[in-house]
Enzyme design. Sequence first.
Site, PDB file in Angstrom:
ATOM      1  N   TYR A 134      34.467  46.043  62.697  1.00 37.93           N
ATOM      2  CA  TYR A 134      34.794  47.477  62.648  1.00 37.93           C
ATOM      3  C   TYR A 134      34.872  48.045  64.070  1.00 37.93           C
ATOM      4  O   TYR A 134      35.847  48.713  64.428  1.00 37.93           O
ATOM      5  CB  TYR A 134      33.746  48.245  61.832  1.00 37.93           C
ATOM      6  CG  TYR A 134      33.984  49.747  61.876  1.00 37.93           C
ATOM      7  CD1 TYR A 134      35.066  50.305  61.203  1.00 37.93           C
ATOM      8  CD2 TYR A 134      33.146  50.596  62.616  1.00 37.93           C
ATOM      9  CE1 TYR A 134      35.311  51.680  61.258  1.00 37.93           C
ATOM     10  CE2 TYR A 134      33.383  51.960  62.666  1.00 37.93           C
ATOM     11  CZ  TYR A 134      34.462  52.499  61.990  1.00 37.93           C
ATOM     12  OH  TYR A 134      34.709  53.848  62.056  1.00 37.93           O
ATOM     13  N   SER A 150      36.368  56.087  66.814  1.00 36.66           N
ATOM     14  CA  SER A 150      34.939  56.246  66.521  1.00 36.66           C
ATOM     15  C   SER A 150      34.118  56.105  67.798  1.00 36.66           C
ATOM     16  O   SER A 150      34.553  55.432  68.748  1.00 36.66           O
ATOM     17  CB  SER A 150      34.536  55.137  65.540  1.00 36.66           C
ATOM     18  OG  SER A 150      33.141  55.049  65.432  1.00 36.66           O
TER      19      SER A 150
HETATM   20  N1  LIG Z   1      32.321  58.987  58.340  1.00 37.44           N
HETATM   21  C1  LIG Z   1      31.917  58.544  59.510  1.00 37.44           C
HETATM   22  O1  LIG Z   1      30.692  58.504  59.810  1.00 37.44           O
HETATM   23  C2  LIG Z   1      32.923  58.092  60.543  1.00 37.44           C
HETATM   24  C3  LIG Z   1      32.474  57.836  61.850  1.00 37.44           C
HETATM   25  C4  LIG Z   1      33.399  57.409  62.802  1.00 37.44           C
HETATM   26  C5  LIG Z   1      34.734  57.268  62.474  1.00 37.44           C
HETATM   27  N2  LIG Z   1      35.144  57.522  61.188  1.00 37.44           N
HETATM   28  C6  LIG Z   1      36.563  57.312  60.885  1.00 37.44           C
HETATM   29  O2  LIG Z   1      37.084  58.425  60.193  1.00 37.44           O
HETATM   30  C7  LIG Z   1      38.193  58.006  59.397  1.00 37.44           C
HETATM   31  C8  LIG Z   1      38.096  58.654  58.016  1.00 37.44           C
HETATM   32  O3  LIG Z   1      36.959  58.172  57.355  1.00 37.44           O
HETATM   33  P1  LIG Z   1      36.050  59.081  56.407  1.00 37.44           P
HETATM   34  O4  LIG Z   1      34.721  59.155  57.033  1.00 37.44           O
HETATM   35  O5  LIG Z   1      36.745  60.346  56.056  1.00 37.44           O
HETATM   36  O6  LIG Z   1      35.900  58.102  55.153  1.00 37.44           O
HETATM   37  P2  LIG Z   1      36.410  58.199  53.628  1.00 37.44           P
HETATM   38  O7  LIG Z   1      35.923  59.450  52.986  1.00 37.44           O
HETATM   39  O8  LIG Z   1      36.043  56.897  53.001  1.00 37.44           O
HETATM   40  O9  LIG Z   1      37.997  58.310  53.774  1.00 37.44           O
HETATM   41  C9  LIG Z   1      38.819  57.210  54.071  1.00 37.44           C
HETATM   42  C10 LIG Z   1      40.247  57.555  53.716  1.00 37.44           C
HETATM   43  O10 LIG Z   1      41.084  56.447  54.093  1.00 37.44           O
HETATM   44  C11 LIG Z   1      41.963  56.181  53.001  1.00 37.44           C
HETATM   45  N3  LIG Z   1      42.398  54.798  53.000  1.00 37.44           N
HETATM   46  C12 LIG Z   1      41.636  53.674  53.046  1.00 37.44           C
HETATM   47  N4  LIG Z   1      42.426  52.587  52.955  1.00 37.44           N
HETATM   48  C13 LIG Z   1      43.703  53.049  52.860  1.00 37.44           C
HETATM   49  C14 LIG Z   1      44.961  52.411  52.712  1.00 37.44           C
HETATM   50  N5  LIG Z   1      45.082  51.066  52.676  1.00 37.44           N
HETATM   51  N6  LIG Z   1      46.075  53.178  52.626  1.00 37.44           N
HETATM   52  C15 LIG Z   1      45.967  54.534  52.659  1.00 37.44           C
HETATM   53  N7  LIG Z   1      44.810  55.193  52.801  1.00 37.44           N
HETATM   54  C16 LIG Z   1      43.691  54.444  52.877  1.00 37.44           C
HETATM   55  C17 LIG Z   1      41.157  56.538  51.754  1.00 37.44           C
HETATM   56  O11 LIG Z   1      42.050  56.859  50.688  1.00 37.44           O
HETATM   57  P3  LIG Z   1      42.424  55.936  49.417  1.00 37.44           P
HETATM   58  O12 LIG Z   1      41.234  55.074  49.107  1.00 37.44           O
HETATM   59  O13 LIG Z   1      42.751  56.939  48.360  1.00 37.44           O
HETATM   60  O14 LIG Z   1      43.619  55.152  49.846  1.00 37.44           O
HETATM   61  C18 LIG Z   1      40.446  57.790  52.229  1.00 37.44           C
HETATM   62  O15 LIG Z   1      41.272  58.909  52.043  1.00 37.44           O
HETATM   63  C19 LIG Z   1      38.163  56.476  59.395  1.00 37.44           C
HETATM   64  O16 LIG Z   1      39.169  55.987  60.269  1.00 37.44           O
HETATM   65  C20 LIG Z   1      36.801  56.145  59.945  1.00 37.44           C
HETATM   66  O17 LIG Z   1      36.775  54.903  60.617  1.00 37.44           O
HETATM   67  C21 LIG Z   1      34.272  57.925  60.230  1.00 37.44           C
END
Ligand SMILES: NC(=O)c1ccc[n+]([C@@H]2O[C@H](COP(=O)([O-])OP(=O)(O)OC[C@H]3O[C@@H](n4cnc5c(N)ncnc54)[C@H](OP(=O)(O)O)[C@@H]3O)[C@@H](O)[C@H]2O)c1
Length: 259
Positions: free
Chosen positions: A155, A142
């Site tokens: 985080y 991130s």
């Molecule tokens: N969205 C943003 O603004 C942003 C910014 C910077 C970085 N990121 C990074 O991008 C990545 C993806 O996030 P996103 O934005 O796509 O959020 P999201 O829509 O909430 O997706 C998160 C994913 O992680 C999975 N997950 C969470 N805990 C898990 C576990 N214990 N085992 C297996 N899977 C797990 C969830 O699936 P299940 O709940 O089905 O397990 C879901 O598929 C993250 O690493 C986040 O830190 C996001």
Amino acid sequence: MNKRVAFITGASSGIGYAAALAFARQGVHVAAVARRAERLAALEQAVKALPPPHGDLLPVAADVRDTAAMQEAVRQTVARFGRLDVLVANAGLGHRGSVVEADWDDLETLLQTNINGVLHAVRAAVPAMRQTGGGHIIIISSVSHNLVSPYAAVYAASKAFVSSLARSLRLELEADHIRVTDFLVGRTATEFNENRLGEGKRTGQGVPTMSADRVAAAIVRVVATNQKTVTLRFFDRLVIWGNILAPGIMGRLARRQYR
Ligand SMILES: NC(=O)c1ccc[n+]([C@@H]2O[C@H](COP(=O)([O-])OP(=O)(O)OC[C@H]3O[C@@H](n4cnc5c(N)ncnc54)[C@H](OP(=O)(O)O)[C@@H]3O)[C@@H](O)[C@H]2O)c1
């Protein structure tokens, strides 16, 4: 990329879901890992509905915090597709709240998911990549990785861990022809805010948001390259450089937003 195989953690929503579809569209077979099996079943249907030719999807309901489950997920992937070329270590959670008063269970869940989960996926995937002579690991970190970020400190520190890991791993795996990219994502419209642990769902104001499809397209593109670090937008680079050049100011801005 035809006949290549991508293993994506956190593929049930957001960036991981969009990346699974984007790889499948390019003819790449995908192992989609997350806990919510019903979401993965919906993703499988979405992949089947893509115009041919497209890659196939293997849904794997598994928890990234469980090292044995990650080993088993890779075993199933190689059994189904014969190889593993790309790991997108994407599963992750956010957290808001004070380091001292936060519920320990929340902090432990975050650390186990964002740190242990990435390590388990890497340690499971690399032996499979070595068997076919190489691969590419994309660590989803991130812009927060270098943030002075009061009330989002754990985080930010978890992303500092994985970004640091990516830089060292890149050299550690060079001789195995495995590339490693530190992929620094900025604010993206996903379920991330809703799923954030801790106090409230407060989110920084005035931060531009991009689509998960845009991030996914960049993840697919990076596989053809050997990029060490990826940032997608000028705004994201501004945030990163702001924290290098003026961490005190950036930290106070963050504190005002997140407290
Ligand atoms: N969205 C943003 O603004 C942003 C910014 C910077 C970085 N990121 C990074 O991008 C990545 C993806 O996030 P996103 O934005 O796509 O959020 P999201 O829509 O909430 O997706 C998160 C994913 O992680 C999975 N997950 C969470 N805990 C898990 C576990 N214990 N085992 C297996 N899977 C797990 C969830 O699936 P299940 O709940 O089905 O397990 C879901 O598929 C993250 O690493 C986040 O830190 C996001």
